[in-house]
Write a protein that holds these residues in place. Sequence first.
Motif, mmCIF file in Angstrom:
data_model
loop_
_atom_site.group_PDB
_atom_site.id
_atom_site.type_symbol
_atom_site.label_atom_id
_atom_site.label_comp_id
_atom_site.label_asym_id
_atom_site.label_seq_id
_atom_site.Cartn_x
_atom_site.Cartn_y
_atom_site.Cartn_z
ATOM 1 N N VAL A 1 -66.076 -19.568 -0.687
ATOM 2 C CA VAL A 1 -65.165 -18.421 -0.726
ATOM 3 C C VAL A 1 -63.843 -18.763 -0.039
ATOM 4 C CG1 VAL A 1 -64.801 -16.057 0.111
ATOM 5 C CG2 VAL A 1 -67.008 -16.696 -0.882
ATOM 6 N N SER A 2 -63.903 -19.492 1.064
ATOM 7 C CA SER A 2 -62.681 -19.828 1.804
ATOM 8 C C SER A 2 -61.730 -20.664 0.960
ATOM 9 C CB SER A 2 -63.026 -20.556 3.113
ATOM 10 O OG SER A 2 -63.414 -21.902 2.901
ATOM 11 N N TYR A 3 -62.278 -21.483 0.075
ATOM 12 C CA TYR A 3 -61.415 -22.294 -0.791
ATOM 13 C C TYR A 3 -60.734 -21.415 -1.841
ATOM 14 C CZ TYR A 3 -64.328 -26.027 1.191
ATOM 15 O OH TYR A 3 -65.009 -26.861 2.040
ATOM 16 N N LEU A 4 -61.449 -20.470 -2.387
ATOM 17 C CA LEU A 4 -60.884 -19.588 -3.410
ATOM 18 C C LEU A 4 -59.726 -18.756 -2.871
ATOM 19 C CD1 LEU A 4 -64.191 -18.238 -4.990
ATOM 20 C CD2 LEU A 4 -62.598 -19.801 -6.072
ATOM 21 N N VAL A 5 -59.885 -18.263 -1.638
ATOM 22 C CA VAL A 5 -58.895 -17.317 -1.130
ATOM 23 C C VAL A 5 -57.680 -18.004 -0.500
ATOM 24 C CG1 VAL A 5 -60.611 -15.504 -0.855
ATOM 25 C CG2 VAL A 5 -60.085 -16.991 1.097
ATOM 26 N N HIS A 6 -57.533 -19.278 -0.736
ATOM 27 C CA HIS A 6 -56.281 -19.939 -0.360
ATOM 28 C C HIS A 6 -55.081 -19.315 -1.082
ATOM 29 C CE1 HIS A 6 -58.207 -23.923 1.203
ATOM 30 N NE2 HIS A 6 -58.011 -23.049 2.163
ATOM 31 N N ILE A 7 -55.360 -18.612 -2.168
ATOM 32 C CA ILE A 7 -54.247 -17.953 -2.879
ATOM 33 C C ILE A 7 -53.504 -16.971 -1.974
ATOM 34 C CG2 ILE A 7 -55.217 -18.197 -5.188
ATOM 35 C CD1 ILE A 7 -55.982 -15.158 -4.962
ATOM 36 N N PHE A 8 -54.176 -16.423 -0.975
ATOM 37 C CA PHE A 8 -53.553 -15.424 -0.109
ATOM 38 C C PHE A 8 -52.527 -16.054 0.841
ATOM 39 C CE2 PHE A 8 -57.852 -13.124 -0.520
ATOM 40 C CZ PHE A 8 -57.447 -12.497 -1.688
ATOM 41 N N ASP A 9 -52.493 -17.374 0.895
ATOM 42 C CA ASP A 9 -51.537 -18.048 1.777
ATOM 43 C C ASP A 9 -50.487 -18.841 0.998
ATOM 44 O OD1 ASP A 9 -50.636 -18.638 4.429
ATOM 45 O OD2 ASP A 9 -51.457 -20.664 4.226
ATOM 46 N N LEU A 10 -50.381 -18.602 -0.300
ATOM 47 C CA LEU A 10 -49.332 -19.262 -1.080
ATOM 48 C C LEU A 10 -47.997 -18.572 -0.836
ATOM 49 C CD1 LEU A 10 -51.189 -19.911 -4.461
ATOM 50 C CD2 LEU A 10 -50.705 -21.560 -2.628
ATOM 51 N N ASN A 11 -46.939 -19.379 -0.811
ATOM 52 C CA ASN A 11 -45.623 -18.880 -0.419
ATOM 53 C C ASN A 11 -44.661 -18.626 -1.579
ATOM 54 O OD1 ASN A 11 -45.481 -19.236 2.737
ATOM 55 N ND2 ASN A 11 -46.517 -21.058 1.954
ATOM 56 N N PHE A 12 -44.845 -19.348 -2.688
ATOM 57 C CA PHE A 12 -43.857 -19.320 -3.761
ATOM 58 C C PHE A 12 -44.449 -18.791 -5.061
ATOM 59 C CE2 PHE A 12 -42.635 -22.922 -0.988
ATOM 60 C CZ PHE A 12 -41.386 -22.465 -0.579
ATOM 61 N N LYS A 13 -43.631 -18.076 -5.810
ATOM 62 C CA LYS A 13 -44.055 -17.575 -7.115
ATOM 63 C C LYS A 13 -44.481 -18.731 -8.013
ATOM 64 C CE LYS A 13 -42.474 -15.091 -11.228
ATOM 65 N NZ LYS A 13 -42.770 -16.220 -12.139
ATOM 66 N N GLU A 14 -43.764 -19.848 -7.918
ATOM 67 C CA GLU A 14 -44.093 -21.007 -8.745
ATOM 68 C C GLU A 14 -45.519 -21.497 -8.470
ATOM 69 O OE1 GLU A 14 -39.684 -20.710 -8.463
ATOM 70 O OE2 GLU A 14 -41.326 -20.633 -7.019
ATOM 71 N N SER A 15 -45.946 -21.403 -7.229
ATOM 72 C CA SER A 15 -47.313 -21.800 -6.877
ATOM 73 C C SER A 15 -48.324 -20.884 -7.566
ATOM 74 C CB SER A 15 -47.508 -21.740 -5.365
ATOM 75 O OG SER A 15 -46.570 -22.534 -4.694
ATOM 76 N N MET A 16 -48.062 -19.603 -7.515
ATOM 77 C CA MET A 16 -48.981 -18.655 -8.137
ATOM 78 C C MET A 16 -48.965 -18.808 -9.657
ATOM 79 S SD MET A 16 -51.100 -16.648 -6.612
ATOM 80 C CE MET A 16 -50.464 -15.883 -5.125
ATOM 81 N N ASP A 17 -47.813 -19.161 -10.207
ATOM 82 C CA ASP A 17 -47.743 -19.443 -11.646
ATOM 83 C C ASP A 17 -48.696 -20.578 -12.016
ATOM 84 O OD1 ASP A 17 -45.815 -17.492 -12.069
ATOM 85 O OD2 ASP A 17 -44.136 -18.895 -11.992
ATOM 86 N N ILE A 18 -48.715 -21.621 -11.196
ATOM 87 C CA ILE A 18 -49.583 -22.770 -11.467
ATOM 88 C C ILE A 18 -51.046 -22.371 -11.386
ATOM 89 C CG2 ILE A 18 -50.308 -25.034 -10.573
ATOM 90 C CD1 ILE A 18 -47.318 -25.461 -9.786
ATOM 91 N N VAL A 19 -51.391 -21.547 -10.405
ATOM 92 C CA VAL A 19 -52.766 -21.049 -10.298
ATOM 93 C C VAL A 19 -53.150 -20.280 -11.554
ATOM 94 C CG1 VAL A 19 -54.286 -19.454 -9.057
ATOM 95 C CG2 VAL A 19 -52.764 -20.961 -7.775
#
Length: 256
Positions: free
Chosen positions: A197-215
């Motif tokens: 679970v801890s690996y999955l929720v790394h999304i909560f610490d992403l800083n840039f929209k581009e990072s979330m786009d890649i996810v």
Amino acid sequence: MDFTKASHAFQEYLKDYDQNNDKVRLKIVHTYGVVKQAEEMCRRRNLDQETTSLAKIIALLHDIGRFEQLKRFDSFEPATMDHAAYGVQILFEEGMIRRFMPDDRWDEIIRTAIAKHSDFVLEGVSDPCALFHARLIRDADKLDNFRVKLEDDLLTFMGMPGEEIGALEISPKVYETVFRSSTILSADRITKMDYWVSYLVHIFDLNFKESMDIVAENNYIEKLVARIPYTNPVTACQMQEIQNYAEQYIKKFKGV
């Protein structure tokens, strides 16, 4: 700055470590995966060549302390060694940075980014350039870690096959933390499901929209949830709820 020369120097450094060891190989591949993600982030943000080269060199060096940790302890566990602090020590206190960078113009930015890349919370960085690169390496690191957790051998980085992991429970504290849109403290992880679970929720610490786009483009959350066969029915239900929450978070972050 010359990334090619820095990469050659990195390969020389690796000669002191057993590259036939699965964990060492994983970290070498991860290092270049983070370089790739950092470069892609810079491309998506239309950043100049100098900024891109610096980001790639930080990515190349961000986990340099991991190899000594594996040599001494054969473990990724943070309790065995602070790999970020050790990386800063050998690079800057022992002077190894000059193997990778010809002068000290960027030293403080590199030092800060490496020192802060695995902190639970990024704080205490006031210089805008150092803060940007600290955020960038944290995102690039997490993005390649999604790939690692999806593609690499579970026994290598989890020490347990998926069937055994999925039979375990998620600790109440870890489960509750997810729904605060927070990452998980290492000390709060008890079961291997807590780790997953801890690996999955790394999304909560992403800083840039581009990072979330890649996810989102790689559908990492759905794929990672699906990788483990959850034979524990409570865990299976909880993971579906975590997946739904994470996917909604991604949409909100992206403004969809």
